[in-house]
Design an enzyme around this catalytic site. Structure first.
Site, short mmCIF file in Angstrom:
data_model
loop_
_atom_site.label_atom_id
_atom_site.label_comp_id
_atom_site.label_asym_id
_atom_site.label_seq_id
_atom_site.Cartn_x
_atom_site.Cartn_y
_atom_site.Cartn_z
N THR A 118 0.63 -1.24 -0.03
CA THR A 118 -0.02 -0.11 -0.40
C THR A 118 0.95 0.99 0.18
OG1 THR A 118 -0.26 -0.28 2.37
CG2 THR A 118 -1.75 -1.22 0.72
N GLY A 119 2.28 0.87 -0.07
CA GLY A 119 2.64 2.40 0.14
C GLY A 119 2.94 2.52 -1.15
N GLU A 120 4.57 4.01 -1.34
CA GLU A 120 4.52 5.06 -2.86
C GLU A 120 5.01 3.70 -3.74
OE1 GLU A 120 4.21 8.00 -5.28
OE2 GLU A 120 3.28 7.47 -3.35
N SER A 172 -3.90 -1.65 7.22
CA SER A 172 -3.95 -1.80 5.75
C SER A 172 -4.79 -2.90 5.29
CB SER A 172 -2.87 -1.58 4.87
OG SER A 172 -1.94 -0.38 5.32
N ARG A 208 22.02 -4.17 1.84
CA ARG A 208 23.07 -3.63 0.71
C ARG A 208 24.27 -3.31 1.08
NH1 ARG A 208 19.07 2.07 0.47
NH2 ARG A 208 17.50 1.09 -0.61
N CYS A 248 18.28 4.73 -3.98
CA CYS A 248 17.10 5.71 -5.64
C CYS A 248 18.58 6.80 -6.43
CB CYS A 248 16.28 6.26 -4.96
SG CYS A 248 15.98 7.43 -3.44
N GLY A 305 10.30 10.76 -2.07
CA GLY A 305 12.37 10.01 -2.23
C GLY A 305 11.80 9.70 -0.41
N LYS A 307 25.27 6.39 2.40
CA LYS A 307 24.85 5.09 1.41
C LYS A 307 25.44 4.94 -0.40
CE LYS A 307 20.08 5.20 3.40
NZ LYS A 307 18.87 5.52 3.26
N ARG A 363 17.02 18.01 -0.32
CA ARG A 363 15.57 17.68 -0.24
C ARG A 363 14.92 19.75 -1.15
NH1 ARG A 363 13.70 12.89 -0.43
NH2 ARG A 363 14.11 12.42 1.92
N HIS A 365 14.43 12.83 -9.22
CA HIS A 365 16.18 13.82 -8.23
C HIS A 365 16.88 13.95 -9.07
CE1 HIS A 365 14.58 11.67 -4.78
NE2 HIS A 365 15.28 10.59 -4.66
#
Length: 323
Positions: free
Chosen positions: A9-11, A40, A100, A129, A160, A208, A230, A237
Site C-alpha cells: 500500500t506504500g508509494e 491496511s 545492501r 534511489c 523519496g 549510502k 531535499r 531526483h
C-alpha cells in the site's frame, strides 16, 4: 509465477503493482499476494482486471513458497521477515537499506552487474534511489576509462520520503505548514540534509551513496563526496555530478559511453523533473570537460520508478533470464 509484495500500500509498493501491468508481468503471475501492516489489512487494490485483498504481514506467510517476493516496507520489516522468506527458498528483492552492505548479499543494478544474479537464490538488495541513477549514468565511463573521484550534489524529490513526504509538501502548498517528516518546511525551500547526521558530519543518505557506489562498481578505491539535498519537487531526483577519470577522453566519447548502458539517454535539452516523472529512463545532459580527465554532468530520473520499483522489476526479469 507466484509473487508477493510486502508493503503493497506504500508509494513504491503501489508502483510495483502498476509496473506488473505495464511490463505485462501480470499475465505471467498465477498467484499474487499483497501484504502490509495491520492498519491496511482488508484494503482492496485493483491490479489488471482483478481485485486483491491486502493481508496482514505475518511470519507464517513468509514461510510459503513464492517465486519472487518484493519488499518495500522499511528496514525493520525487512530485517525481521526477509530472512524467513529466504530460508524457505524464496527470491527476495528488497528495497530497504537493511541488506545492501551485507557482503553475502548482491547489490544489483541489472544494467551494471547482472552477472551476480546467475545461480543465485535468496535476498537481493535494491540500491538507494540516488545511487541507482548515478551508477547507471557513470557505468560505461567506469568500465572504459576508470573512475578516480566523484563529487555529487543531489536534489531529491519529496516522494523519496514516501507518500508521507508527498502529503507534507501538498499540505504546505495548501497553507498547512505542519512539519512532521522533514527537518524544516519544504514548500518553497531547499533542505541540505536528508537522513540522520553521523558523527563525521555525513548523513546516512550520503554514506549510502559512498558505500553502495563502491560495492556496485566493485571498486573500493573510488572516492565519493556526496551532499544530499531535499527540494520541493514531487517526483524526480536530480544530480550534479563532477567526476575524474583514470584515462582522458573527450566530451563526444563520454556521451557515447553514457549511452552504452541500456535505459540511459543523453539529451541536449534541459531535462527537468517534470519531464522524467513516469519515465523508466535515466537522462544525462550538460556534459562538460573542465580539464584533463575531469568532467561535469547533470543526471535525472524518476526516483520511485528508476530509483526503486523499475530497478526491482528489472532484477526479476534478469534473474529469470539468467536462471
Amino acid at each position: 509465477m507466484k509473487v508477493g509484495v510486502v508493503g503493497a500500500t506504500g508509494e513504491v509498493g503501489r508502483t510495483f503493482l502498476k509496473l506488473f501491468e505495464e511490463y505485462k508481468l501480470i499475465n505471467e503471475i498465477s498467484e499474487l499476494r499483497l501484504f502490509a501492516s495491520e492498519r491496511s489489512q482488508g484494503q482492496e487494490i485493483k491490479v489488471g482486471s482483478k481485485r486483491y485483498t491486502v493481508e496482514k504481514l505475518q511470519e507464517e506467510s513468509m514461510k510459503e513458497k513464492f517465486d519472487y517476493l518484493f519488499f518495500s516496507a522499511g528496514a525493520s520489516v525487512s530485517k525481521r521477515f526477509a530472512p524467513i522468506a529466504q530460508e524457505s527458498g524464496n527470491v527476495v528483492i528488497d528495497n530497504s537499506s537493511q541488506f545492501r552492505m551485507d557482503e553475502k548479499i548482491p547489490l544489483v543494478v541489472p544494467e551494471v552487474n547482472a552477472e551476480l544474479l546467475k545461480n543465485y537464490r535468496g535476498i537481493i538488495a535494491n540500491p538507494n534511489c540516488s545511487t541507482i541513477q548515478m551508477v547507471l549514468a557513470l557505468n560505461g565511463i567506469h568500465r572504459e576509462l576508470g573512475l578516480k573521484e566523484i563529487v555529487v550534489s543531489t536534489y531529491q524529490a519529496v516522494s523519496g520520503a514516501g507518500n508521507k513526504g508527498i502529503i507534507e509538501l501538498l499540505n504546505q502548498e495548501k497553507g498547512i505548514n505542519e512539519v512532521k517528516h522533514f527537518p524544516k518546511v519544504i514548500k518553497n525551500n531547499v533542505i541540505p540534509l536528508i537522513g540522520e547526521k553521523k558523527e563525521n558530519g555525513l548523513t546516512f543518505e550520503e554514506e549510502k551513496m559512498i558505500n553502495e557506489t563502491r560495492k556496485i562498481f566493485s571498486d573500493k578505491e573510488i572516492k565519493v563526496f556526496p551532499t544530499t539535498v531535499r527540494v520541493p519537487v514531487l517526483y524526480g531526483h536530480s544530480e550534479s555530478v563532477f567526476f575524474r577519470t583514470k584515462l582522458d577522453s573527450s566530451v563526444d566519447e563520454i556521451i557515447k559511453l553514457v549511452e552504452s548502458t541500456p535505459n540511459v539517454e543523453y539529451n541536449e535539452e534541459k531535462i527537468t523533473p517534470i519531464e522524467v516523472a513516469g519515465s523508466d529512463i535515466t537522462f544525462v545532459s550538460r556534459i562538460r570537460k573542465i580539464e584533463e580527465k575531469t568532467f561535469l554532468m547533470w543526471v535525472i530520473a524518476d526516483n520511485i520508478r528508476v530509483g526503486a520499483a523499475t530497478n526491482a522489476i528489472r532484477i526479476l526479469q534478469k534473474h529469470r533470464e539468467l536462471n
